[in-house]
Design a protein around this motif. Structure first.
Motif, PDB file in Angstrom:
ATOM      1  N   ASN A   1     -81.870   6.776  60.618  1.00  0.00           N
ATOM      2  CA  ASN A   1     -80.654   6.292  61.267  1.00  0.00           C
ATOM      3  C   ASN A   1     -79.823   5.678  60.147  1.00  0.00           C
ATOM      4  O   ASN A   1     -79.821   4.465  59.947  1.00  0.00           O
ATOM      5  CB  ASN A   1     -81.010   5.248  62.333  1.00  0.00           C
ATOM      6  N   PRO A   2     -79.117   6.511  59.393  1.00  0.00           N
ATOM      7  CA  PRO A   2     -78.454   6.039  58.166  1.00  0.00           C
ATOM      8  C   PRO A   2     -77.083   5.441  58.452  1.00  0.00           C
ATOM      9  O   PRO A   2     -76.557   5.578  59.570  1.00  0.00           O
ATOM     10  CB  PRO A   2     -78.317   7.322  57.358  1.00  0.00           C
ATOM     11  N   PRO A   3     -76.465   4.810  57.476  1.00  0.00           N
ATOM     12  CA  PRO A   3     -75.062   4.429  57.624  1.00  0.00           C
ATOM     13  C   PRO A   3     -74.218   5.689  57.844  1.00  0.00           C
ATOM     14  O   PRO A   3     -74.360   6.662  57.095  1.00  0.00           O
ATOM     15  CB  PRO A   3     -74.729   3.761  56.278  1.00  0.00           C
ATOM     16  N   TYR A   4     -73.330   5.674  58.863  1.00  0.00           N
ATOM     17  CA  TYR A   4     -72.549   6.878  59.145  1.00  0.00           C
ATOM     18  C   TYR A   4     -71.146   6.582  59.688  1.00  0.00           C
ATOM     19  O   TYR A   4     -70.422   7.501  60.078  1.00  0.00           O
ATOM     20  CB  TYR A   4     -73.289   7.784  60.136  1.00  0.00           C
ATOM     21  N   VAL A   5     -70.742   5.329  59.720  1.00  0.00           N
ATOM     22  CA  VAL A   5     -69.443   4.985  60.311  1.00  0.00           C
ATOM     23  C   VAL A   5     -68.327   5.212  59.290  1.00  0.00           C
ATOM     24  O   VAL A   5     -68.380   4.677  58.177  1.00  0.00           O
ATOM     25  CB  VAL A   5     -69.427   3.520  60.783  1.00  0.00           C
ATOM     26  N   PRO A   6     -67.297   6.008  59.634  1.00  0.00           N
ATOM     27  CA  PRO A   6     -66.141   6.133  58.742  1.00  0.00           C
ATOM     28  C   PRO A   6     -65.505   4.772  58.488  1.00  0.00           C
ATOM     29  O   PRO A   6     -65.376   3.954  59.410  1.00  0.00           O
ATOM     30  CB  PRO A   6     -65.198   7.048  59.529  1.00  0.00           C
TER      31      PRO A   6
END
Length: 217
Positions: free
Chosen positions: A101-106
């Protein structure tokens, strides 16, 4: 179970629960080699360890590593927690299952944060600074028949993830979808995301997906 979450460590949320559901569908057994990348509190690592898997967890945050170790000790589960940048600490090893569950937020900032809680979610203008590295570096660590599970938002371009994993020789599909209400981070960025064409004007929910990618024998 409840988890300790030190300040600045990403606490289990909707994306964690969605990935945990996908993990539950995987046929783990005693000795299955599992890697949890960007483990945070260690919630997913502990879910795998509870089923008898041999689990290694990795996070770049010192606080996250400490948190995951504390939660493993409290749960009395044997989880190996390493500090490092994504897959670097396990180079040369092979796994039956990799989940992340990686960092993925623009984010308005083009670079990854170097410190602070935002390291757990910010991932550059397109939200793919970490996802692209995982798509590149995780497939070689899978054993034949091994599976990679990734959760992220459709704002981060699920088709890009699928395309990269398939190009790496994996059989990749979206297996789970869920709409969730915006949290504080996305609410604070609605205008910016709309300006970039990633959100509709009145949109207040994001779609999360779990991508399952299997290395064929």
């Amino acid at each position: 179970m409840r988890f300790i979450s030190l300040p600045g460590v990403y606490a289990p949320q909707d994306d964690t629960a969605l990935l945990a559901g996908a993990l539950h569908e995987e046929p783990l057994r005693a000795g299955t080699q599992v890697l949890d990348v960007a483990t945070g509190t260690g919630a997913l690592a502990l879910a795998a360890a509870r089923r008898g898997a041999d689990v290694t967890a990795v996070d770049i945050s010192r606080r996250a590593v400490l948190t995951a170790r504390l939660n493993a000790r409290l749960a009395r589960l044997p989880v190996r927690v390493l500090r490092g940048n994504l897959l670097a600490p396990v180079a040369g090893r092979a796994f039956d299952l990799i989940l992340t569950n990686p960092p993925y937020v623009p984010a308005p900032d083009a670079a990854l944060p170097r410190r602070g809680a935002a390291r757990a979610w910010d991932a550059g203008h397109d939200g793919r600074l970490v996802l692209d590295r995982i798509c590149r570096d995780a497939p070689p660590l899978l054993r034949p028949g091994g599976v990679l599970l990734i959760v992220h938002s459709v704002l981060s371009d699920e088709e890009n993830t699928l395309r990269q994993l398939r190009a790496a020789g994996l059989d990749a599909t979206v297996t789970e979808r869920r709409y969730v209400a915006f949290g504080p981070v996305l609410r604070s960025r609605q205008r910016w995301l709309h300006a970039r064409g990633l959100l509709e004007t009145d949109q207040n929910k994001e779609e999360l997906v779990v991508i399952r990618a299997r290395r064929n024998r």
